[in-house]
Scaffold this active site. Structure first.
Site, PDB file in Angstrom:
ATOM      1  N   ILE A 172      42.898   0.610 -20.528  1.00  0.00           N
ATOM      2  CA  ILE A 172      43.148  -0.738 -21.031  1.00  0.00           C
ATOM      3  C   ILE A 172      42.079  -1.153 -22.034  1.00  0.00           C
ATOM      4  O   ILE A 172      42.370  -1.848 -23.017  1.00  0.00           O
ATOM      5  CB  ILE A 172      43.244  -1.749 -19.865  1.00  0.00           C
ATOM      6  N   SER A 175      30.046   2.341 -19.061  1.00  0.00           N
ATOM      7  CA  SER A 175      31.028   3.025 -18.230  1.00  0.00           C
ATOM      8  C   SER A 175      30.363   4.149 -17.457  1.00  0.00           C
ATOM      9  O   SER A 175      29.387   4.744 -17.922  1.00  0.00           O
ATOM     10  CB  SER A 175      32.166   3.601 -19.089  1.00  0.00           C
ATOM     11  N   ARG A 176      30.889   4.438 -16.285  1.00  0.00           N
ATOM     12  CA  ARG A 176      30.380   5.573 -15.513  1.00  0.00           C
ATOM     13  C   ARG A 176      30.839   6.897 -16.111  1.00  0.00           C
ATOM     14  O   ARG A 176      30.279   7.941 -15.791  1.00  0.00           O
ATOM     15  CB  ARG A 176      30.887   5.485 -14.068  1.00  0.00           C
ATOM     16  N   LYS A 185      42.555  -9.004 -15.694  1.00  0.00           N
ATOM     17  CA  LYS A 185      43.348  -9.401 -14.541  1.00  0.00           C
ATOM     18  C   LYS A 185      43.482  -8.201 -13.594  1.00  0.00           C
ATOM     19  O   LYS A 185      43.472  -7.051 -14.057  1.00  0.00           O
ATOM     20  CB  LYS A 185      44.716  -9.936 -14.978  1.00  0.00           C
ATOM     21  N   ASP A 189      49.665  -5.142  -9.067  1.00  0.00           N
ATOM     22  CA  ASP A 189      48.892  -5.068 -10.314  1.00  0.00           C
ATOM     23  C   ASP A 189      49.775  -5.440 -11.502  1.00  0.00           C
ATOM     24  O   ASP A 189      49.385  -6.293 -12.310  1.00  0.00           O
ATOM     25  CB  ASP A 189      48.273  -3.683 -10.496  1.00  0.00           C
TER      26      ASP A 189
END
Length: 313
Positions: A15, A37-38, A92, A170
């Site tokens: 996303i 980010s990991r 969201k 979701d």
């Protein structure tokens, strides 16, 4: 704040790459200064950090962050950002629980930072014209059909099946974000049935029944098992005939067959979200609507759980 808002994006999944980065690049109110980010690596040679703590320790000048992580880990990251005085954009759903979001809202007030709980489907181009048209109509019923193939839209996303991952809610919460926006009266859940795969923690399908405060029935059918044509449709029956929102709110058809559109500035879900985030920051306020999340929480509270066949991707 008149200079561009220096923004870091945290959680560089699909996303973020597909929606957030293009919207940020097109918005002069924002300047992307880092990604966090990991997994993965830097974007356009910008600074890249494995976690928010490393971003803070770097001393990089940041005004705001957009959190695109799974909801289960979002509260701690958002709280850390707010403690820095950074404005926070929440993908969201805004949190794994209602209590988390309330706590973040309190933290934003305490620090003076802005908190934005985003609902991207509300920025689909048919939503605001639908809201305006329904405002003075008699509403007789509403039906929501949100059926998509999880293997197409969420491939390999194991978090979505874990506790707090929402499962079919979701995408279903997108539908609820539209319905809570376009219908003129509040509504509440009366019954729910949740189909939960025997090897998962979150539902793969849900059937919900609501009533609004005038007794009008609202039905929703969410399913992650849809193959072939996908369905993201809302039909509202009125005294003037049916209003139809299709394609996730992108296409509005009124009873006379006309297809009105929103003002040009509202076109595009994620450009609309970032325009709203900038406006909230400039105004020194927050925008946190938990109505869609509250309906999902009610479904888990009230819903009858049906164990169904295991889901194997």
């Amino acid at each position: 704040m008149s200079a561009p808002i220096r923004l870091a994006v945290i959680g560089m999944g699909k996303i973020a790459h597909d929606q957030h980065l293009p919207a940020i690049a097109a918005d002069p109110d924002f300047q992307l200064v880092a990604t966090v980010s990991r997994h993965g690596g830097p974007v356009d040679d910008l600074p890249f950090f494995p976690n928010i703590e490393a971003l803070i320790e770097s001393g990089l000048a940041v005004d705001a962050v957009a959190l695109c992580t799974p909801p289960q880990v979002r509260r701690a990251i958002a709280a850390t950002a707010l403690a820095q005085g950074w404005h926070v954009f929440l993908e969201k759903p805004p949190g794994a629980t209602l209590a988390e979001v309330v706590t973040l809202e309190e933290a934003a007030r305490a620090t003076g930072a802005s908190l934005f709980a985003s609902w991207h489907s509300r920025y689909a181009k048919g939503v605001e014209p639908a809201r305006a048209w329904l405002a003075d109509r008699r509403i007789d019923s509403a039906t929501v059909t949100w059926r998509e193939d999880v293997r197409v839209w969420h491939p390999g996303q194991e978090w979505i099946w874990a506790a707090g991952g929402f499962g079919v809610f979701d995408p279903g919460i997108n539908a609820l974000s539209i319905v809570t926006r376009i219908l003129p009266r509040p509504f509440f859940l009366t019954e729910a049935a949740l189909d939960v795969p025997s090897n998962r923690q979150a539902p793969i399908a849900a059937r919900l029944q609501f009533r609004d405060t005038a007794g009008v029935a609202i039905a929703a059918d969410f399913d992650f098992r849809q193959e072939g044509p996908q369905h993201w449709d809302i039909v509202v029956e009125t005294d003037r005939g049916p209003l139809r929102l299709a394609d996730g709110g992108a296409t509005l058809t009124l009873p006379d067959g006309s297809v009105p559109t929103a003002a040009e500035g509202l076109h595009g879900e994620y450009p609309g979200l970032y325009a709203r985030f900038a406006a909230v920051i400039r105004a020194g306020t927050s925008d946190v609507d938990v109505a869609p999340l509250r309906h999902v929480a009610d479904a888990f509270l009230l819903g009858h759980r049906n164990l169904v066949e295991p889901f194997v991707e």
